[in-house]
Design a protein around this motif. Sequence first.
Motif, PDB file in Angstrom:
ATOM      1  N   SER A  51      32.264 -41.751 -39.666  1.00  0.00           N
ATOM      2  CA  SER A  51      31.411 -41.660 -39.372  1.00  0.00           C
ATOM      3  C   SER A  51      30.475 -41.159 -39.795  1.00  0.00           C
ATOM      4  CB  SER A  51      31.194 -41.360 -37.242  1.00  0.00           C
ATOM      5  OG  SER A  51      32.265 -42.216 -37.056  1.00  0.00           O
ATOM      6  N   LEU A  52      30.619 -40.081 -39.951  1.00  0.00           N
ATOM      7  CA  LEU A  52      29.852 -38.773 -40.924  1.00  0.00           C
ATOM      8  C   LEU A  52      29.439 -39.587 -42.643  1.00  0.00           C
ATOM      9  CD1 LEU A  52      31.537 -35.710 -39.951  1.00  0.00           C
ATOM     10  CD2 LEU A  52      29.164 -36.855 -39.336  1.00  0.00           C
ATOM     11  N   ALA A  53      30.598 -40.978 -42.846  1.00  0.00           N
ATOM     12  CA  ALA A  53      30.472 -40.940 -44.341  1.00  0.00           C
ATOM     13  C   ALA A  53      29.407 -42.212 -44.260  1.00  0.00           C
ATOM     14  CB  ALA A  53      31.234 -41.266 -44.813  1.00  0.00           C
ATOM     15  N   ALA A  54      29.058 -42.664 -42.918  1.00  0.00           N
ATOM     16  CA  ALA A  54      27.968 -43.881 -43.059  1.00  0.00           C
ATOM     17  C   ALA A  54      26.688 -43.543 -42.722  1.00  0.00           C
ATOM     18  CB  ALA A  54      28.825 -44.716 -41.935  1.00  0.00           C
ATOM     19  N   LYS A  55      26.971 -42.134 -41.623  1.00  0.00           N
ATOM     20  CA  LYS A  55      25.385 -41.524 -42.065  1.00  0.00           C
ATOM     21  C   LYS A  55      25.485 -41.172 -42.747  1.00  0.00           C
ATOM     22  CE  LYS A  55      25.998 -39.695 -37.395  1.00  0.00           C
ATOM     23  NZ  LYS A  55      24.313 -40.265 -36.473  1.00  0.00           N
ATOM     24  N   LEU A  56      25.999 -40.861 -44.214  1.00  0.00           N
ATOM     25  CA  LEU A  56      26.009 -39.823 -45.160  1.00  0.00           C
ATOM     26  C   LEU A  56      25.267 -40.944 -46.376  1.00  0.00           C
ATOM     27  CD1 LEU A  56      28.079 -36.665 -45.848  1.00  0.00           C
ATOM     28  CD2 LEU A  56      26.183 -36.868 -45.597  1.00  0.00           C
ATOM     29  N   ALA A  57      25.498 -42.099 -46.235  1.00  0.00           N
ATOM     30  CA  ALA A  57      25.022 -43.549 -46.728  1.00  0.00           C
ATOM     31  C   ALA A  57      24.272 -43.459 -45.904  1.00  0.00           C
ATOM     32  CB  ALA A  57      27.086 -44.735 -46.898  1.00  0.00           C
ATOM     33  N   ARG A  58      23.937 -43.988 -44.869  1.00  0.00           N
ATOM     34  CA  ARG A  58      22.406 -44.611 -44.485  1.00  0.00           C
ATOM     35  C   ARG A  58      21.564 -43.391 -45.196  1.00  0.00           C
ATOM     36  NH1 ARG A  58      21.085 -45.044 -37.669  1.00  0.00           N
ATOM     37  NH2 ARG A  58      19.221 -45.386 -38.076  1.00  0.00           N
ATOM     38  N   SER A  59      21.084 -42.116 -45.159  1.00  0.00           N
ATOM     39  CA  SER A  59      20.929 -41.377 -45.267  1.00  0.00           C
ATOM     40  C   SER A  59      20.073 -41.507 -46.866  1.00  0.00           C
ATOM     41  CB  SER A  59      21.069 -39.924 -45.541  1.00  0.00           C
ATOM     42  OG  SER A  59      20.532 -38.871 -45.395  1.00  0.00           O
ATOM     43  N   GLU A  60      21.173 -41.763 -47.534  1.00  0.00           N
ATOM     44  CA  GLU A  60      21.164 -42.455 -49.343  1.00  0.00           C
ATOM     45  C   GLU A  60      20.154 -43.154 -49.413  1.00  0.00           C
ATOM     46  OE1 GLU A  60      24.888 -41.322 -50.853  1.00  0.00           O
ATOM     47  OE2 GLU A  60      24.412 -39.669 -51.168  1.00  0.00           O
ATOM     48  N   ALA A  61      20.406 -43.941 -48.551  1.00  0.00           N
ATOM     49  CA  ALA A  61      19.882 -45.415 -48.544  1.00  0.00           C
ATOM     50  C   ALA A  61      18.425 -45.161 -48.164  1.00  0.00           C
ATOM     51  CB  ALA A  61      20.499 -46.738 -47.758  1.00  0.00           C
ATOM     52  N   ALA A  62      18.017 -44.332 -46.773  1.00  0.00           N
ATOM     53  CA  ALA A  62      16.720 -44.354 -46.526  1.00  0.00           C
ATOM     54  C   ALA A  62      16.022 -43.214 -47.547  1.00  0.00           C
ATOM     55  CB  ALA A  62      16.533 -43.630 -45.134  1.00  0.00           C
ATOM     56  N   LEU A  63      16.725 -42.453 -47.604  1.00  0.00           N
ATOM     57  CA  LEU A  63      15.727 -41.671 -49.112  1.00  0.00           C
ATOM     58  C   LEU A  63      15.578 -42.580 -50.404  1.00  0.00           C
ATOM     59  CD1 LEU A  63      18.040 -38.511 -48.478  1.00  0.00           C
ATOM     60  CD2 LEU A  63      15.553 -37.957 -48.363  1.00  0.00           C
ATOM     61  N   GLY A  64      16.820 -43.501 -50.592  1.00  0.00           N
ATOM     62  CA  GLY A  64      16.518 -43.862 -51.907  1.00  0.00           C
ATOM     63  C   GLY A  64      14.837 -45.346 -52.251  1.00  0.00           C
ATOM     64  N   ARG A  65      14.415 -44.962 -50.302  1.00  0.00           N
ATOM     65  CA  ARG A  65      13.520 -46.642 -50.468  1.00  0.00           C
ATOM     66  C   ARG A  65      12.299 -45.478 -50.116  1.00  0.00           C
ATOM     67  NH1 ARG A  65      10.649 -48.459 -45.755  1.00  0.00           N
ATOM     68  NH2 ARG A  65      11.566 -47.296 -44.045  1.00  0.00           N
ATOM     69  N   ASP A  66      11.004 -45.775 -51.424  1.00  0.00           N
ATOM     70  CA  ASP A  66      10.211 -45.232 -51.804  1.00  0.00           C
ATOM     71  C   ASP A  66       8.728 -45.543 -50.991  1.00  0.00           C
ATOM     72  OD1 ASP A  66       8.679 -42.907 -52.156  1.00  0.00           O
ATOM     73  OD2 ASP A  66       8.864 -42.921 -54.153  1.00  0.00           O
ATOM     74  N   GLU A  81       2.304 -10.677 -48.345  1.00  0.00           N
ATOM     75  CA  GLU A  81       1.867 -10.083 -46.984  1.00  0.00           C
ATOM     76  C   GLU A  81       2.729 -11.325 -45.749  1.00  0.00           C
ATOM     77  OE1 GLU A  81       2.152  -7.135 -46.318  1.00  0.00           O
ATOM     78  OE2 GLU A  81       2.019  -6.964 -48.999  1.00  0.00           O
ATOM     79  N   THR A  82       2.416 -11.949 -46.185  1.00  0.00           N
ATOM     80  CA  THR A  82       2.544 -12.974 -44.836  1.00  0.00           C
ATOM     81  C   THR A  82       3.807 -13.954 -45.005  1.00  0.00           C
ATOM     82  OG1 THR A  82      -0.463 -13.956 -44.560  1.00  0.00           O
ATOM     83  CG2 THR A  82       1.502 -15.233 -43.752  1.00  0.00           C
ATOM     84  N   LYS A  83       4.235 -13.719 -43.743  1.00  0.00           N
ATOM     85  CA  LYS A  83       6.011 -14.487 -43.573  1.00  0.00           C
ATOM     86  C   LYS A  83       5.598 -16.520 -43.302  1.00  0.00           C
ATOM     87  CE  LYS A  83       8.800 -10.520 -42.150  1.00  0.00           C
ATOM     88  NZ  LYS A  83       9.080  -9.739 -40.791  1.00  0.00           N
ATOM     89  N   ALA A  84       5.747 -17.445 -44.116  1.00  0.00           N
ATOM     90  CA  ALA A  84       5.541 -18.109 -44.142  1.00  0.00           C
ATOM     91  C   ALA A  84       6.718 -19.613 -44.034  1.00  0.00           C
ATOM     92  CB  ALA A  84       4.479 -19.208 -44.847  1.00  0.00           C
ATOM     93  N   LEU A  85       6.777 -20.721 -43.880  1.00  0.00           N
ATOM     94  CA  LEU A  85       7.834 -21.609 -43.741  1.00  0.00           C
ATOM     95  C   LEU A  85       7.235 -22.452 -45.209  1.00  0.00           C
ATOM     96  CD1 LEU A  85      10.583 -23.272 -43.808  1.00  0.00           C
ATOM     97  CD2 LEU A  85       9.965 -24.742 -41.613  1.00  0.00           C
ATOM     98  N   VAL A  86       7.637 -22.292 -46.199  1.00  0.00           N
ATOM     99  CA  VAL A  86       7.122 -23.408 -47.373  1.00  0.00           C
ATOM    100  C   VAL A  86       8.024 -24.395 -47.694  1.00  0.00           C
ATOM    101  CG1 VAL A  86       6.274 -23.557 -49.745  1.00  0.00           C
ATOM    102  CG2 VAL A  86       6.355 -21.526 -47.758  1.00  0.00           C
ATOM    103  N   ALA A  87       7.472 -25.401 -48.058  1.00  0.00           N
ATOM    104  CA  ALA A  87       8.472 -27.116 -48.041  1.00  0.00           C
ATOM    105  C   ALA A  87       7.407 -27.715 -49.351  1.00  0.00           C
ATOM    106  CB  ALA A  87       8.320 -28.418 -46.914  1.00  0.00           C
ATOM    107  N   THR A  88       8.316 -28.023 -50.229  1.00  0.00           N
ATOM    108  CA  THR A  88       8.069 -29.137 -51.454  1.00  0.00           C
ATOM    109  C   THR A  88       9.071 -30.647 -51.262  1.00  0.00           C
ATOM    110  OG1 THR A  88       6.777 -28.371 -53.755  1.00  0.00           O
ATOM    111  CG2 THR A  88       9.349 -27.663 -52.747  1.00  0.00           C
ATOM    112  N   GLY A  89       8.407 -31.056 -52.637  1.00  0.00           N
ATOM    113  CA  GLY A  89       9.030 -32.341 -52.857  1.00  0.00           C
ATOM    114  C   GLY A  89       8.847 -33.358 -51.730  1.00  0.00           C
ATOM    115  N   ARG A  90       9.585 -34.862 -52.556  1.00  0.00           N
ATOM    116  CA  ARG A  90       9.742 -35.930 -51.396  1.00  0.00           C
ATOM    117  C   ARG A  90      11.114 -36.561 -50.859  1.00  0.00           C
ATOM    118  NH1 ARG A  90       7.543 -40.249 -52.373  1.00  0.00           N
ATOM    119  NH2 ARG A  90       6.765 -40.267 -49.101  1.00  0.00           N
ATOM    120  N   LEU A  91      11.169 -36.793 -50.345  1.00  0.00           N
ATOM    121  CA  LEU A  91      12.663 -37.730 -50.130  1.00  0.00           C
ATOM    122  C   LEU A  91      14.324 -36.775 -50.585  1.00  0.00           C
ATOM    123  CD1 LEU A  91      11.318 -41.141 -50.881  1.00  0.00           C
ATOM    124  CD2 LEU A  91      12.189 -40.732 -48.655  1.00  0.00           C
TER     125      LEU A  91
END
Length: 337
Positions: A36-51, A286-296
Amino acid sequence: MSFRMRAARGKDLQALYEMAKLTGGGFTNLPADRASLAAKLARSEAALGRDDASLGDDLFVMVLENTNTGEVRGTCQLFSQVGRKWPFYSYRIGTLTQHSQELDRTFRADMLSLSTDLEGCSEVGGLFLHPGERAGGLGLLIARSRYLFMRAHRARFADRTLAELRGVIDEAGGSPFWDGLAGKFFGMNFQQADAFNAIHGNQFIADLMPKHPIYTAMLPENARAVIGAPHPSGRAAMRMLENEGFRFENYIDIFDGGPTMTVETDRIRSLADARDDTIVAIADGETKALVATGRLAEFTACYAQIDEREGGIAIDAGAARRLGVKVGDNVSHVPRW
């Protein structure tokens, strides 16, 4: 802090499996089942590959990584739209009021009605942090990174978002709610039903569950007591959701009776408060923050120290290294709580 969030990859399967075995049951989105976990990872990789910018039936799996050791120590999941493959069932808590003139009394009865009201929502779920890392705000890092990912890919998510919290599980791994209600119709205990749902989905609920409303007064006291109550380990998660704007609107999980929280996606606090800026310097801030970058598949997020500068922000060297960014790159950021 040496941790960052990133998109999961196939090689993370063993780490996810080891964490799944620590959940203690009732954690549908993280079953202790390798296939089940492998299927989730495969599904996630497919979603990440759809731009593209269309709303589909996507699952995105993310992991918390210690960049010093390479170990995966937490995870979460995002579903772009629930109810696409099979119905998304909840119980809706309602009240029926009746009045008897002869007795001169008004009776109000709480009822549970099987509902698919939440179909079409996005869902955030599957959040798990390794017990050895439950300090330093890492749970918040996992949770809030999801919303920055949604912001970066807003067209891939619905206008309403839900989160299901695990309900109360007893010391034997059973569910008082399941035992008092659904278990009477299915001939299986909670662990069996939960495992079956995690692997095969919940269509069997539609096939076997009675469609008429259930009067809560007819349930055992221990089942009534846990309706809408989160598992003790999920109370902090419930507070985090409330801080983001999620609210309990009388929907509960059909298996364990845990609360389902909902919010308009664009009103999620971390998503709404985030800003985009260009990095103009690598320097301590001086400011604590959550920072993100990149797509998919290239999405990453971590805690950072930032400062506003002319034309953008400065970010500390450690965070820049974890994110793989340099001067001139664009990032999203939101204040750390």
